[in-house]
Design a protein around this motif. Structure first.
Motif, mmCIF file in Angstrom:
data_model
loop_
_atom_site.group_PDB
_atom_site.id
_atom_site.type_symbol
_atom_site.label_atom_id
_atom_site.label_comp_id
_atom_site.label_asym_id
_atom_site.label_seq_id
_atom_site.Cartn_x
_atom_site.Cartn_y
_atom_site.Cartn_z
ATOM 1 N N ILE A 486 13.179 87.680 31.830
ATOM 2 C CA ILE A 486 12.488 86.656 31.057
ATOM 3 C C ILE A 486 13.490 85.685 30.437
ATOM 4 O O ILE A 486 14.418 86.102 29.732
ATOM 5 N N ALA A 487 13.296 84.412 30.724
ATOM 6 C CA ALA A 487 14.135 83.354 30.165
ATOM 7 C C ALA A 487 13.423 82.763 28.958
ATOM 8 O O ALA A 487 12.336 82.200 29.087
ATOM 9 N N LYS A 488 14.025 82.932 27.787
ATOM 10 C CA LYS A 488 13.403 82.449 26.563
ATOM 11 C C LYS A 488 14.479 82.110 25.537
ATOM 12 O O LYS A 488 15.655 82.401 25.729
ATOM 13 N N THR A 489 14.059 81.541 24.422
ATOM 14 C CA THR A 489 14.999 81.228 23.357
ATOM 15 C C THR A 489 15.707 82.483 22.852
ATOM 16 O O THR A 489 15.110 83.557 22.776
ATOM 17 N N GLN A 490 16.953 82.332 22.470
ATOM 18 C CA GLN A 490 17.723 83.442 21.905
ATOM 19 C C GLN A 490 17.563 83.561 20.398
ATOM 20 O O GLN A 490 18.050 84.524 19.790
ATOM 21 N N SER A 494 10.079 85.517 19.773
ATOM 22 C CA SER A 494 9.023 84.754 20.427
ATOM 23 C C SER A 494 9.613 83.744 21.408
ATOM 24 O O SER A 494 10.820 83.760 21.690
ATOM 25 N N ASP A 495 8.783 82.837 21.917
ATOM 26 C CA ASP A 495 9.283 81.747 22.759
ATOM 27 C C ASP A 495 9.471 80.468 21.950
ATOM 28 O O ASP A 495 9.709 79.403 22.506
ATOM 29 N N ASP A 496 9.387 80.573 20.613
ATOM 30 C CA ASP A 496 9.575 79.441 19.703
ATOM 31 C C ASP A 496 10.847 79.673 18.895
ATOM 32 O O ASP A 496 10.909 80.603 18.087
ATOM 33 N N PRO A 497 11.882 78.865 19.086
ATOM 34 C CA PRO A 497 13.158 79.109 18.405
ATOM 35 C C PRO A 497 13.095 79.017 16.891
ATOM 36 O O PRO A 497 14.025 79.447 16.207
ATOM 37 N N LYS A 498 12.019 78.493 16.335
ATOM 38 C CA LYS A 498 11.908 78.344 14.889
ATOM 39 C C LYS A 498 11.202 79.515 14.212
ATOM 40 O O LYS A 498 11.104 79.557 12.985
ATOM 41 N N THR A 507 1.484 83.883 20.467
ATOM 42 C CA THR A 507 1.171 83.754 21.889
ATOM 43 C C THR A 507 2.453 83.490 22.660
ATOM 44 O O THR A 507 3.246 82.626 22.282
ATOM 45 N N PHE A 508 2.677 84.259 23.691
ATOM 46 C CA PHE A 508 3.880 84.130 24.515
ATOM 47 C C PHE A 508 3.470 83.502 25.841
ATOM 48 O O PHE A 508 2.653 84.066 26.579
ATOM 49 N N ALA A 526 9.800 81.148 29.922
ATOM 50 C CA ALA A 526 8.892 81.188 28.774
ATOM 51 C C ALA A 526 9.125 80.011 27.845
ATOM 52 O O ALA A 526 10.270 79.618 27.572
ATOM 53 N N GLY A 527 8.046 79.450 27.345
ATOM 54 C CA GLY A 527 8.137 78.375 26.365
ATOM 55 C C GLY A 527 8.858 77.168 26.912
ATOM 56 O O GLY A 527 8.699 76.790 28.074
ATOM 57 N N ASP A 528 9.693 76.563 26.068
ATOM 58 C CA ASP A 528 10.381 75.320 26.438
ATOM 59 C C ASP A 528 11.829 75.541 26.849
ATOM 60 O O ASP A 528 12.617 74.600 26.870
ATOM 61 N N ILE A 529 12.206 76.778 27.162
ATOM 62 C CA ILE A 529 13.595 77.058 27.506
ATOM 63 C C ILE A 529 14.018 76.239 28.723
ATOM 64 O O ILE A 529 13.254 76.069 29.665
ATOM 65 N N MET A 530 15.242 75.696 28.666
ATOM 66 C CA MET A 530 15.790 74.881 29.752
ATOM 67 C C MET A 530 16.925 75.621 30.437
ATOM 68 O O MET A 530 17.801 76.179 29.781
#
Length: 555
Positions: A486-490, A494-498, A507-508, A526-530
């Protein structure tokens, strides 16, 4: 306190042959890259010896943007173990030029717990990253040429799944068009760049066990879908041998040394937020062959690197860590305890205690794999004895081992308490045999959901239409048994870095799925990860320079 690069310059380095001789690797088998770096043939791995030695994983709580100091702790632990008479060898990832010139700076440890020569390790090193970049883009060029040369015969891809990579943070290259111009300039198509650590070639290099396995995996790379609905692979072009030639040197691990001349293998460099985040299987087994202890790390927090270390790397190789070290800092605990980022260096007992929820969830998660966990308090100059004691007392309440680490300022002596704790725990309370978060036979959605809801704590997991399409394709191509990456914020569970701390009922969202048929894993975006990061307003490159013949600005 001197800067990292000043400490690195003053360190007395041994010739690399002497470093190798410490662990009984003969100097005549080395391929030196200067005086202090060498490639070591992977054929020296002895799997029977490797299985008899102890593997320790170093991971962390959810990090701040400045990190938590896992690499410094990993290096310090190896130094500390050697101080108490244990033979420890490091197995770490290679730094990427993207973060080095972007936000984070170097990635070779810090202070008196570094791998050296840090400037070369942080920059071009032995060329492994360039080899991966070139191999990846050679496949792209060969694919584009194949389409161009065979289009008159009716060959075409209705969907191209392979892009390009570059080890530079360049947001402008995330989406591009190629083949613009006249007919002889190629076939017009949409493409884009990921950063090299996200390359499937990097994942393959890190998971391959030998040259034959490397060749097999490269041949299996899925490049696209033909107009008749069948897959188009590297093997279909007959060029897997040529790509192996480009990686012939890169497959061998790199031997360097620490500030106290401890041997260290540094090899492979995937990011744990957008890839699987672990160094090569080959380097890990090499360190286990020649060290009684192998100290390794997995990128970012335990929700990312550690989960992938167990569910992907260990599942595929049979590696079994004797225990896991979870690194925590007051800054990280306070950030996840609701303290404003501008104030996390200031004393704040209540904020610190509020951050225990984040640490506790990581501990419980690691225990799900059967791991015995010890907490390492990575101490900074501004930390107080009172706050450190709060963390120690909390760990005691949990029944989890605790030790502080000051290797940054004190070298191996500063990590002796941690080393003693690790040695004692490994002897008296080693980890149980690994269990995993999901079974290979689970559906792709079940695997992702077991990670997102059972490990991250999501309330529900949703899949976009694009993700649903790729999941169906993976299943139709016989890839459903692959592990998920899974690629997501570190910066958050969640998938929201904040969303700091321990968010609940979130919600994921899985927006896409990348089919890595060669690496044999499915990357869920996941989410907005680039997968191609951008540069910050003031990149680290602004302070990197050569002054009086010396490189400055790497940290």
């Amino acid at each position: 306190m001197k800067t990292d690069i000043e400490i690195a310059r003053e360190a007395r380095l041994l010739p690399i042959g002497d470093v190798a001789s410490q662990i009984n690797i003969p100097s005549d088998v080395l391929e030196p890259y200067g005086k202090h770096i060498a490639k070591v043939p992977y054929t020296l791995i002895d799997n029977d010896k490797a299985k008899a030695h102890k593997l320790v994983l170093v991971t962390a709580i959810t990090p701040t943007k400045a990190g938590i100091g896992k690499t410094t702790v990993s290096i310090g632990l190896a130094l500390g173990l050697n101080k108490i008479g244990q033979r420890a060898v490091l197995a770490l990832r290679e730094p990427s030029l993207g973060p080095c010139f972007g936000m984070k700076g170097g990635a070779a440890g810090g202070g008196y717990a570094q791998v050296l020569p840090m400037d070369k390790i942080n920059l071009h090193f032995t060329g492994d990253f360039h080899a991966v970049t070139t191999a990846h883009n050679m496949i792209t060029a060969l694919m584009d040429n194949y389409i161009y040369q065979h289009r008159e015969e009716g060959f075409a891809l209705k969907e191209t799944l392979w892009k390009r990579v570059l080890d530079v943070n360049d947001r402008n290259l995330r989406r591009i068009f190629t083949g613009c111009g006249s007919k002889t300039d190629g076939v017009l198509s949409e493409s884009g760049f990921d950063i090299t650590p996200a390359s499937e070639i990097m994942a393959i290099l890190c998971l391959a066990t030998d040259e034959d396995d490397l060749r097999r995996r490269i041949g299996n790379i899925l490049l696209g879908i033909k107009t008749d609905g069948t897959p188009f692979t590297v093997r279909d072009m007959g060029v897997e041998g040529a790509i192996c030639v480009l990686l012939r040197d890169a497959i061998n691990p790199n031997l360097v040394q620490t500030t106290e001349n401890t041997p260290a293998f540094i090899h492979g460099g995937p990011f744990a937020n957008i890839a699987h985040g672990c160094n090569t299987v080959i380097a890990t087994r090499m360190a286990l062959t020649y060290g009684d202890w192998c100290i390794t790390e997995a990128g970012f927090g335990a929700d990312l690197g550690a989960e992938k270390f167990f569910d992907i790397k260990c599942r595929r190789t049979g590696l079994q860590p004797v225990l896991t070290v979870l690194v925590a800092t007051t800054q990280g605990l306070k950030l996840h305890g609701g303290v404003d980022v501008a104030d996390i260096k200031k004393p704040n007992a209540e904020g610190l205690k509020a951050g225990f929820k984040n640490m506790d969830l990581h501990i419980r998660n690691l225990q799900k794999f059967g791991q015995t966990v010890v907490v390492c308090f990575n101490r900074y100059a501004f930390d107080t004895d009172e706050e450190m004691q709060l963390v120690a007392d909390h760990c005691a309440e949990l029944g989890v081992g605790f030790a502080q680490n000051s290797a940054f300022t004190d070298g191996g002596e500063g990590a002796v308490p941690l080393a003693r704790l690790v040695a004692k725990t490994a002897e008296e309370n080693p980890s149980r045999p690994l269990t995993y978060l999901y079974d290979a036979g689970d559906t792709i959605k079940e695997k992702i959901t077991k990670v997102s809801e059972g490990y991250y704590g999501a309330g529900r997991t949703v899949f976009t239409k694009a993700a649903e399409k790729m999941i169906a394709r993976a299943e139709s191509l016989g890839m459903a048994h692959y592990p998920v990456c899974i690629a997501k914020t570190q910066y958050s569970f969640s998938d929201d870095p904040k969303l700091y701390g321990v968010p609940e009922n979130f919600t994921f969202t899985i927006r896409d799925l990348v089919l890595n048929a060669g690496a044999e894993m499915l990357v869920a975006i996941a989410g907005d990860i680039m997968r191609m990061p951008g540069l910050p307003r003031h990149p680290q490159a602004e302070v990197i320079d050569i002054v009086n013949g010396q490189i400055e600005g790497l940290s």
